[in-house]
Design a protein around this motif. Structure first.
Motif, PDB file in Angstrom:
ATOM      1  N   PRO A   1       0.828  -1.213   0.000  1.00 20.42           N
ATOM      2  CA  PRO A   1       0.000   0.000   0.000  1.00 20.42           C
ATOM      3  C   PRO A   1       0.860   1.261   0.000  1.00 20.42           C
ATOM      4  N   GLN A   2       0.328   2.308  -0.600  1.00 24.18           N
ATOM      5  CA  GLN A   2       1.082   3.545  -0.781  1.00 24.18           C
ATOM      6  C   GLN A   2       1.361   4.282   0.525  1.00 24.18           C
ATOM      7  N   ASP A   3       0.571   4.021   1.572  1.00 24.18           N
ATOM      8  CA  ASP A   3       0.751   4.797   2.800  1.00 24.18           C
ATOM      9  C   ASP A   3       1.900   4.285   3.666  1.00 24.18           C
ATOM     10  N   ARG A   4       2.512   3.159   3.315  1.00 22.20           N
ATOM     11  CA  ARG A   4       3.672   2.672   4.060  1.00 22.20           C
ATOM     12  C   ARG A   4       4.925   3.410   3.598  1.00 22.20           C
ATOM     13  N   VAL A   5       5.784   3.762   4.543  1.00 17.51           N
ATOM     14  CA  VAL A   5       7.030   4.429   4.172  1.00 17.51           C
ATOM     15  C   VAL A   5       8.001   3.389   3.621  1.00 17.51           C
ATOM     16  N   LEU A   6       8.876   3.839   2.755  1.00 23.64           N
ATOM     17  CA  LEU A   6       9.841   2.947   2.111  1.00 23.64           C
ATOM     18  C   LEU A   6      11.235   3.514   2.285  1.00 23.64           C
ATOM     19  N   TRP A   7      12.141   2.676   2.749  1.00 23.84           N
ATOM     20  CA  TRP A   7      13.542   3.058   2.946  1.00 23.84           C
ATOM     21  C   TRP A   7      14.438   2.243   2.016  1.00 23.84           C
ATOM     22  N   ARG A   8      15.534   2.858   1.602  1.00 23.67           N
ATOM     23  CA  ARG A   8      16.561   2.205   0.792  1.00 23.67           C
ATOM     24  C   ARG A   8      17.866   2.271   1.596  1.00 23.67           C
ATOM     25  N   LEU A   9      18.336   1.128   2.063  1.00 18.92           N
ATOM     26  CA  LEU A   9      19.497   1.079   2.936  1.00 18.92           C
ATOM     27  C   LEU A   9      20.694   0.490   2.202  1.00 18.92           C
ATOM     28  N   SER A  10      21.834   1.115   2.362  1.00 14.78           N
ATOM     29  CA  SER A  10      23.088   0.601   1.828  1.00 14.78           C
ATOM     30  C   SER A  10      23.999   0.281   3.014  1.00 14.78           C
ATOM     31  N   VAL A  11      24.336  -1.000   3.169  1.00 16.75           N
ATOM     32  CA  VAL A  11      25.080  -1.464   4.345  1.00 16.75           C
ATOM     33  C   VAL A  11      26.122  -2.492   3.922  1.00 16.75           C
TER      34      VAL A  11
END
Length: 411
Positions: free
Chosen positions: A293-303
């Protein structure tokens, strides 16, 4: 909505930016707005639409060089290259649906400006490794060129690399030249079923350090795998660890057999061929599992890859509704969380910092959240000062996409 200017060529772009600089009227730059939800929200009175600056200017297939306007759709470029059995090796993703937009509307200029690359990046490099040169207009309204139609062209500052990932804050691109590569004759994917995150990253590391020239390394936990293009080959609740192999028919077959021998001790194996393999990697590339769903936040992690499972375990312990998957052998984590006014920024960034550091970018959130929470990984003060000096040298009046990457002075 800001008043939008639609230039017809480089001279128009220069004239508009000169006017904006003289009048102190900042401009938001965009193409087809497929990435309008990426970065901090732009709040300007005027916009500069460079999406009309499109089309192929020169394609030398034998030389593997393509020159085009930045507003050209990536999908059109891929069709052109496909007719000559060539490709954009950095595998530009199609993120439009992540923000509720249509697919196949991303432009080459957007891919360059945001430095977006897909699962092949760890092997083929980022966008900046394939941009040979460009023409554009600075924040002063000056037309200039950098780079050339050959790979070894750098003297002084490597400006093509600098504009990649600058989000249109340094220059308005009007022409770009890219290196392209032959497309693989065959593609197969070796799948391992049922691994937990730690074992999966170990298996991906073994494949990455093998001599078998892998071109994709991803792990989909059980809940994500069930939504993927290969969910039908796995039992319900089974995780999938995927290793892509590309090349000639004979070579791909031999390397897949070698990988099955190497990785057979990790768990049950299967192979995907042709269309099914392409489907899986397209969904990984486009983060299709997290479009809704669009209301969830999305993170892009580089580790660091081996630290990824600890990072996700830390986040999940505090927020059990976290969902994630791994790309780039575990070095890239896509993480989605329930909506929160702070996007869970402290939780996410503290988890990354505690495991060797890295970068955490807020990839999707509502306007208010992106205005309040640092979207990009906060920079150390010395690096932030250097970034400001670079910005000032190209755009001293802060005309181009002000505030897109960091709050403007006085904001």
């Amino acid at each position: 909505m800001p008043e939008t200017f639609i230039p017809s060529g480089t001279t128009d772009v220069a004239d508009l930016i000169k006017w904006a600089a003289a009048e102190g009227k900042p401009l938001s730059l965009h193409g087809h707005r497929s990435k309008a939800g990426l970065g901090r929200p732009a709040q300007t009175e005027y916009a500069l639409d460079i999406g009309r600056l499109s089309g192929i200017l020169d394609y030398e297939a034998a030389e593997l060089v393509l020159t085009l306007r930045p507003g050209t759709l990536v999908s059109d470029v891929e069709k052109l290259l496909g007719a000559s059995n060539q490709m954009l090796a950095f595998e530009p993703p199609d993120y439009g649906p992540l923000w509720g937009g249509p697919a196949s509307r991303g432009t080459i200029g957007g891919a360059i400006g945001c430095n977006l690359a897909g699962p092949r990046r760890f092997k083929a490099g980022a966008v900046r490794d394939h941009l040979l040169g460009f023409a554009g207009v600075s924040g002063r309204g000056e037309i200039f060129k950098a780079g050339a139609k050959v790979v070894k062209n750098v003297t002084g500052y490597d400006l093509p690399k600098l504009v990649c990932g600058a989000y249109g804050t340094l220059v308005a691109l009007t022409e770009v030249t890219l290196k392209v590569l032959p497309a693989p004759e065959k593609t197969r994917t070796v799948l391992i079923f049922g691994l937990d995150d730690t074992k999966a990253i170990q298996a991906l590391s073994a494949a990455a350090t093998s001599p078998h020239e892998v071109a994709g390394l991803a792990h989909l936990p059980a809940g994500i795998a069930a939504q993927s293009g290969v969910g039908y080959v796995a039992k319900a609740g089974t995780a999938i660890t995927a290793i892509r192999i590309e090349g000639t028919d004979v070579s791909v077959k031999a390397r897949c057999e070698a990988l099955r021998d190497l990785l057979g001790g990790y768990g049950p194996l299967e192979e995907l061929h042709s269309m099914n393999s392409a489907w899986l990697w397209r969904e990984i590339r486009d983060v299709a599992a997290f479009a809704l769903p669009q209301d969830r936040v999305l993170w892009r992690l580089s580790v660091p890859p081996m630290n990824g499972p600890i990072v996700t375990a830390t986040i999940t312990a505090a927020e059990p509704d976290a969902r994630f998957f791994y790309d780039w052998a575990g070095g890239l984590i896509w993480l989605t969380l329930p909506h929160a006014h702070d996007a869970h920024a402290a939780l996410v960034r503290n988890a990354v910092a505690a495991q060797g550091g890295g970068h955490a970018m807020l990839f999707r959130a509502d306007l208010a959240t992106r205005a309040a929470v640092p979207v990009f990984q906060p920079q150390p003060e010395a690096l932030a000062a250097l970034s400001r000096r670079v910005k000032d040298s190209f755009d001293p009046m802060n005309i181009l996409n002000p505030g897109r990457m960091a709050p403007s002075a006085g904001a």
